[in-house]
Design a protein around this motif. Structure first.
Motif: not given
Ligand SMILES: [Zn+2]
Length: 385
Positions: A107-110, A185, A171, A113, A168-169, A197, A132
């Motif tokens: 989870d990128y930019g979590a 990514l 972000v 989370s 990545s939600h 995304l 993050d």
């Protein structure tokens, strides 16, 4: 003149411009003008840069930090029960990513989370990782993400090529260089790895165009272009599954991916973006006029989100603003810009005018369901005329 954040083309002038201060998603005012630009080459729309963006996200940007249960309600179900954003995001993500047994997922930019934690509850075979650009969220990761699978500020070099899936939600709309972001990514994904995304769809929620910290307002052609440039093939772009947002699934490609240009699609996207910019220009004029018309009168604002906050900034020096009205039970009983937030049903009889601060595409339907606003002597001000 500025450069498009996706294709690098020069954009001569802003399609929308409003004087400082600008308003962010967290309802903070920043001392910069609001600017929106539209790129004719790729169909992307974008805002001006934020000053000192790294510090902004490290220390002043905290979503849902107040309590464990504070979650954004994004809809109500058939029984009028609230549907929480992260519940829906978790269900949709599990469905779209179609994860194999034991998959390593990032989870990128979590932030906290919460979405990945809910997915992990449903699929305990997964190996969750979180990253993050702030360390503030670390307490929320303890107990369910292994220490070596957590990262703040920089991604560990040994994570390169590790992940079967990355999500990545909400972000990428904040990122000043979205293609470079996607390339990062890309390098973290294993061959054939999949990326999910999500980001706002400005066409479904025109307010997004005026949010200072949303630097990108994607269209379908600008999304396609960005993914191609970063080495992804796009599996699907969905704008229905999550109201007001795009959900995109893309696959890691080893070779370069050709950019497919659909000029008609790009023209449609730029026309729509310019329409939204024109809407905001008109809305500002309209509100300034209404503020003068109702100067000194007892007023309320319906909606304490972005639209309501923006209205507040334009009218509060003229009208006698008493309350915000909001359907969200988590917000009722709180204060917003020093004013109480109450349920719409509790609107006092002595209020003369209600400014409707909702997504204009949904505002009339929402107000139609509020009997307390149907008093014949009550004035309603709509931002879209
Ligand atoms: Zn462009």
């Amino acid at each position: 003149m500025i450069a498009c954040r996706i294709c690098g083309s020069h954009i001569a002038e802003a399609a929308y411009e409003a004087s400082a201060p600008a308003l962010t998603t967290t309802m903070a005012f920043v001392d910069i003008p609001t600017l929106a630009f539209v790129c004719d080459e790729c169909g992307h729309a974008q805002s001006g840069d934020l000053p000192d963006i790294a510090t902004f996200y490290d220390t002043s940007y905290q979503i849902s930090m107040e309590s464990e249960d504070h979650d954004q309600i994004f809809s109500v179900d058939a029984n009028n029960q609230p549907i929480y954003r992260t519940d829906h995001q978790a269900a949709v993500s599990l469905h779209l990513l179609d994860l194999s047994q034991g998959a390593a997922i990032l989870d990128y930019g979590a932030a906290k989370s919460t979405t990945l934690r809910k997915m992990y509850n449903a699929r305990p075979d997964l190996r969750p990782h979180v990253f993050d650009v702030s360390a503030d969220y670390r307490p929320a990761w303890q107990g369910w993400v292994a220490a070596e699978d957590q990262a703040s500020y920089t991604v560990p070099a040994e994570w390169a090529g590790r992940f079967q899936a990355i999500m990545s939600h909400f972000v990428i709309e904040h990122v000043s260089e979205p293609v470079a972001f996607l390339k990062v990514l890309h390098d973290l994904l294993a061959p054939e790895g999949r990326l999910l995304l999500s980001m706002p769809d400005v066409v479904a929620n025109p307010g997004d165009m005026a949010v200072a910290d949303h630097l990108n307002h994607f269209s379908i052609p600008s999304l396609r272009r960005a993914f191609s440039l970063a080495g992804f093939t796009v599996d699907m772009i969905d704008r229905e599954i999550f109201p007001g947002a795009f959900f995109v699934v893309a696959k890691h490609a080893d070779d370069s991916v050709p950019v497919i240009e659909d000029r008609a699609e790009i023209a449609t996207a730029t026309e729509k973006a310019r329409e939204i910019c024109a809407f905001w220009k008109q809305a500002a004029i309209r509100l300034d006029e209404a503020a003068k018309e109702f100067a000194g009168r007892r007023a309320a604002i319906y909606g304490s989100g972005f639209y309501g906050s923006w209205i507040c900034s334009r009218i509060e020096s003229d009208v006698d603003l008493g309350v915000f009205l909001d359907q969200n039970p988590n917000l009722q009983g709180t204060k917003h810009f020093g004013k109480p937030v109450i349920a719409p049903a509790n609107l006092a009889e002595d209020i003369d005018v209600v400014f409707v601060g909702l997504n204009p595409l949904k505002a009339r339907a929402a107000i139609a369901q509020q009997p307390s606003l149907h008093r014949p002597e009550l004035n309603l001000v709509w931002i879209d005329g």
